[in-house]
Motif scaffolding. Structure first.
Motif, PDB file in Angstrom:
ATOM      1  N   LEU A 138       0.816  -1.218   0.000  1.00  0.00           N
ATOM      2  CA  LEU A 138       0.000   0.000   0.000  1.00  0.00           C
ATOM      3  C   LEU A 138       0.850   1.270   0.000  1.00  0.00           C
ATOM      4  N   THR A 139       2.120   1.150  -0.303  1.00  0.00           N
ATOM      5  CA  THR A 139       2.975   2.322  -0.312  1.00  0.00           C
ATOM      6  C   THR A 139       2.391   3.429  -1.183  1.00  0.00           C
ATOM      7  N   GLU A 140       2.541   4.650  -0.722  1.00  0.00           N
ATOM      8  CA  GLU A 140       2.016   5.797  -1.462  1.00  0.00           C
ATOM      9  C   GLU A 140       3.082   6.433  -2.342  1.00  0.00           C
ATOM     10  N   ARG A 141       4.250   5.808  -2.420  1.00  0.00           N
ATOM     11  CA  ARG A 141       5.285   6.330  -3.291  1.00  0.00           C
ATOM     12  C   ARG A 141       4.932   6.038  -4.737  1.00  0.00           C
ATOM     13  N   THR A 546      10.239  16.064   8.776  1.00  0.00           N
ATOM     14  CA  THR A 546      10.627  15.108   9.803  1.00  0.00           C
ATOM     15  C   THR A 546       9.899  13.787   9.611  1.00  0.00           C
ATOM     16  N   HIS A 547      10.245  12.814  10.446  1.00  0.00           N
ATOM     17  CA  HIS A 547       9.582  11.515  10.422  1.00  0.00           C
ATOM     18  C   HIS A 547       8.239  11.613  11.135  1.00  0.00           C
ATOM     19  N   ARG A 548       7.202  11.033  10.535  1.00  0.00           N
ATOM     20  CA  ARG A 548       5.869  11.001  11.154  1.00  0.00           C
ATOM     21  C   ARG A 548       5.651   9.611  11.753  1.00  0.00           C
ATOM     22  N   ASP A 549       5.602   9.555  13.074  1.00  0.00           N
ATOM     23  CA  ASP A 549       5.475   8.266  13.748  1.00  0.00           C
ATOM     24  C   ASP A 549       4.155   7.572  13.447  1.00  0.00           C
ATOM     25  N   TYR A 550       3.143   8.344  13.096  1.00  0.00           N
ATOM     26  CA  TYR A 550       1.821   7.771  12.883  1.00  0.00           C
ATOM     27  C   TYR A 550       1.596   7.352  11.432  1.00  0.00           C
ATOM     28  N   ARG A 551       2.625   7.450  10.580  1.00  0.00           N
ATOM     29  CA  ARG A 551       2.505   7.013   9.196  1.00  0.00           C
ATOM     30  C   ARG A 551       3.456   5.863   8.931  1.00  0.00           C
ATOM     31  N   ARG A 552       2.959   4.858   8.241  1.00  0.00           N
ATOM     32  CA  ARG A 552       3.835   3.770   7.815  1.00  0.00           C
ATOM     33  C   ARG A 552       4.642   4.197   6.595  1.00  0.00           C
ATOM     34  N   THR A 553       3.984   4.854   5.647  1.00  0.00           N
ATOM     35  CA  THR A 553       4.667   5.372   4.470  1.00  0.00           C
ATOM     36  C   THR A 553       5.007   6.832   4.698  1.00  0.00           C
TER      37      THR A 553
END
Length: 754
Positions: A138-141, A546-553
């Motif tokens: 399900l990557t959004e890239r 920055t890194h979003r801890d609540y996102r997997r992608t």
């Protein structure tokens, strides 16, 4: 017309239905209708639906005269749906908080696709939640929306209706409906995905899929599991009705064979008396729909062949042999790892008995290469304490970044543990090696990774999304072994001493990694820009979220191509992903260049003309350059809830602050990013967070921690207002970017150290 029609079929789920409906009605996105279909349930599902309909005008209760199963119940809900998109939710499952808002945002972002696929997590009666193992698909890239041919791996996801939303007009135009019987999702999901002109993904858990303690309908032995054959007949009939879909036949054959294998091998599905019948019908279906030469790994081809030939006993025998082989291989690997670990521990104990030597070991978080605060201190060690030999511990892939005069160590090797046991100085910006025992006479210097804006250390105990699997007991034990903690400012000092309590001494001397900023000359900056391909008279925007801890992608919150297109040819973007991102932030094309793989973020800062970030600690380093900073503060409520910040950037920003992409474009187009107000905000920010960043922070740390100098023996701090600016290479900008101060000892130039 509502945005979503949420359709919930209900049959014998009275214990779970209220939670299901509450999860929909409590969504932060209110533009939906909720259609509850009472599938002639013998329990109180109908009454519960009526109660919710009386309470909320968005709820519509529909009562069917006889039980038809999930498929007909969903069809009845679709007939009365009026929303733009259809969302299916089973009566014993729930939507996660803010799920509809995330879905709505992604639909808008991807241009109203026909289908949006999102993720789910299995929730157990114990309270445990386990995310879908196939979520990587399900990557959004990459481009979005797309067609199934561009991302065929989506067919590896669970083929159910409740992990996707479908545009209602598309479903009605194509005449998609659910059939009766078990496995009713199969003839719905495959045709929907194969026919859709546009598909998008959302890498976020939107549904909690309840795993009942006593099983579900599909987990109950019944002859209705034989319905799976009729459902695949419908799928292949749909393929035959459209010649353009014929190329999907090999893929669907393999998916069918895998599905039949799963149903047959699960002991809680096909009753023993029907196993021979199931195997006979599976053999017929495999022969009927098989496509010779369909690509598949050898074990898969063997499994399909046994199913096609009806060799059930041979299949079970091979499964047992394969399971035994896997267990043997795993046990052997575990034994070898255990033996190696014991040997290394014994080696480390022996080395700890030997005398300490004048050596220093440096490392950075994630076993990365030379750089950051430890990298600046390693250089200062070589300049000011040449009698101490230095070594850097990093993964082999990063050894090329280590200076030639510094020993290279690989974590986990005997040489690495020898160095940890016998070196007098250990320097790190994150957790030291697990198993490290601080010896008497050793000095542990903790530099941390920068000025804290996001919650850190013990403050993460109330932030489970950000804390992950943090071992707080180990955190406390480790902070108790530190001798020194390097701090950039008073805010950092107060924060570190509270969230990492210990008996260490705080060295509030500045940020060592920013020393290189103050040594830079215009010629250094010009060379760096040339190596990055930045044309003259071009404004280089460094975009570093920055890194979003609540996102997997982890994805860019900005359409960078659109930004540079709107701003014109004078602007370009250097896109840098957070180290935890796991890949590039953007595709390098035109005036957007992905620099995530660049080994030195300090070089990127020097080469750029302005920084655009969200909640990254890089803003504190960049402020020392005295170049414009623009804060893209998107999702402030979500970020605050998941991670939390020590102060509100909107109250004390380092420059212009925007909420969305259009505001960002307006700030740059109107010149506000470098206006007088921006300069005032930046000056106040520098005064508060960069009081010691004058180019000699690393020197002060080494003189204090290694040479034992204190007070007047340390280099005096040059206040921010007195630092002489050095202009960047881009022309036509009103700027006062960075300063030069007295140089630390040593012959190297700035570009050499970078």
């Amino acid at each position: 017309m509502p945005r979503f029609s949420v359709i919930v079929p209900a049959h014998q789920v009275q214990a779970y239905l209220p939670a299901c409906l509450e999860s929909v009605l409590s969504q932060s996105y209110p533009d939906f209708e909720l259609i509850v279909v009472d599938d002639c349930s013998p329990d109180a599902c109908g009454e519960i639906a009526d109660e919710f309909a009386a309470r909320d005008a968005r709820v519509r209760a529909l009562h069917l005269p006889r039980n038809g199963g999930l498929g007909p119940a969903r069809n009845a809900g679709m007939e009365r749906a009026g929303g733009d998109y259809l969302v299916f939710l089973d009566g014993d499952d729930t939507l996660t908080p803010h799920a509809l808002r995330a879905v709505a945002d992604r639909i808008k972002e991807t241009g109203e696709p026909d289908v949006l696929v999102y993720d789910y997590a299995r929730t157990y009666w114990t309270g445990e939640a386990v995310r879908n193992q196939a979520a990587a698909h399900l990557t959004e890239r990459g481009p979005a929306p797309f067609r199934l041919a561009d991302r065929p791996e989506l067919l590896k996801l669970l083929m159910v209706a409740w992990n996707k939303t479908v545009r209602r007009e598309f479903a009605e135009r194509e005449g998609f409906t659910f059939p009766p019987g078990y496995y009713e999702d199969t003839p719905w999901t495959y045709p929907v995905l194969m026919t859709a002109e546009s598909i998008a993904t959302l890498d976020r858990v939107c549904v909690h899929y309840r795993q009942r303690r006593h099983g579900s309908i599909l987990g109950t032995p019944s002859e209705r599991h034989l319905d799976v054959f009729a459902q695949y007949d419908r799928v292949f009939a749909f393929l035959e009705s459209d010649p353009e879909l014929a190329h999907w036949r090999p893929v669907l054959y393999r998916r069918m064979a895998d599905h039949l294998t799963t149903v047959f091998t699960r002991p809680d599905r096909v009753p023993r008396r029907l196993r021979a019948e199931f195997l006979r019908r599976a053999r017929v279906h495999c022969r009927r729909y098989r496509v010779p030469g369909a690509p598949a790994p050898r074990p898969v081809r063997l499994r399909h062949a046994l199913l096609r030939l009806g060799l059930g006993r041979t299949w079970r025998t091979l499964r047992l042999a394969s399971a035994l082989r896997r267990r043997t291989v795993k046990a052997t690997a575990r034994l070898l790892r255990a033996v190696r670990a014991v040997a290394l521990r014994a080696h480390y104990r022996v080395q700890r008995c030997l005398p300490l030597s004048d050596r220093a070991v440096f490392a950075a978080a994630g076993e990365r290469g030379h750089g950051g605060n430890p990298g600046a201190l390693e250089e200062a060690f070589r300049d000011l304490a040449p009698h101490i030999r230095t070594a850097w511990s990093a993964a082999p892939a990063h050894h090329h970044t280590i200076p030639t005069g510094t020993r290279r160590l690989t974590p986990g090797t005997a040489a690495h543990w020898t160095a940890l046991a016998r070196s007098r100085y250990l320097v790190h910006d994150d957790a030291f090696d697990a198993g490290l025992v601080r010896r008497k006479g050793q000095v542990l210097i903790q530099t941390r990774a920068g000025t804290p804006l996001k919650h850190m250390g013990l403050d993460l105990r109330e932030r489970p999304a950000a804390a992950g699997r943090t071992d707080f007991a180990r955190l406390l034990r480790e902070s108790g072994t530190w001798d020194y903690v390097v701090s950039a400012n008073r805010h950092s000092t107060l924060t570190w001493e509270r969230v990492h309590p210990g008996r260490y001494a705080t060295l509030e001397y500045g940020q060592p990694r920013t020393d290189v900023f103050q040594r830079a000359t215009p010629a250094d900056v010009a060379r760096l820009r040339e190596t990055l391909g930045i044309p003259e008279d071009t404004v280089a925007i460094l975009y570093a979220p920055t890194h979003r801890d609540y996102r997997r992608t982890q994805r860019a919150a900005l359409d960078l191509e659109r930004v540079v297109t709107r701003l014109g040819p004078r602007f370009m973007v250097l896109a840098r992903a957070h180290p935890r991102h796991g890949g590039p932030l953007a595709e390098s094309a035109g005036r957007v260049v992905d620099v995530s793989g660049h080994p030195s973020v300090e070089s990127l800062c020097l080469a750029s003309d302005t920084l655009v970030t969200d909640y990254s600690a890089l803003m504190f380093d960049y402020a020392g350059l005295d170049r414009p900073i623009v804060i893209h503060a998107d999702e402030p409520e979500v970020f605050e809830a998941a991670r939390g910040t020590y102060f509100d950037l909107r109250d004390f920003p380092p420059g212009a602050i925007v909420r969305d992409e259009d505001e960002l474009i307006g700030v740059f187009a109107g010149g506000h990013w470098r206006g007088a107000r921006s300069a005032q905000l930046r000056a106040a920010f520098r005064e508060r967070f960069c009081p010691h960043d004058d180019g000699r922070a690393a020197e002060r740390v080494v003189r204090r921690a290694v040479l034992g100098q204190t007070g007047p023996d340390l280099p005096p701090v040059v206040p921010p207002a007195e630092r002489r600016p050095v202009p960047s290479a881009a022309a036509g900008l009103a700027r006062a970017p960075l300063a030069t101060v007295p140089q630390p000892a040593g012959p190297r130039t700035v570009t050499d150290s970078l």
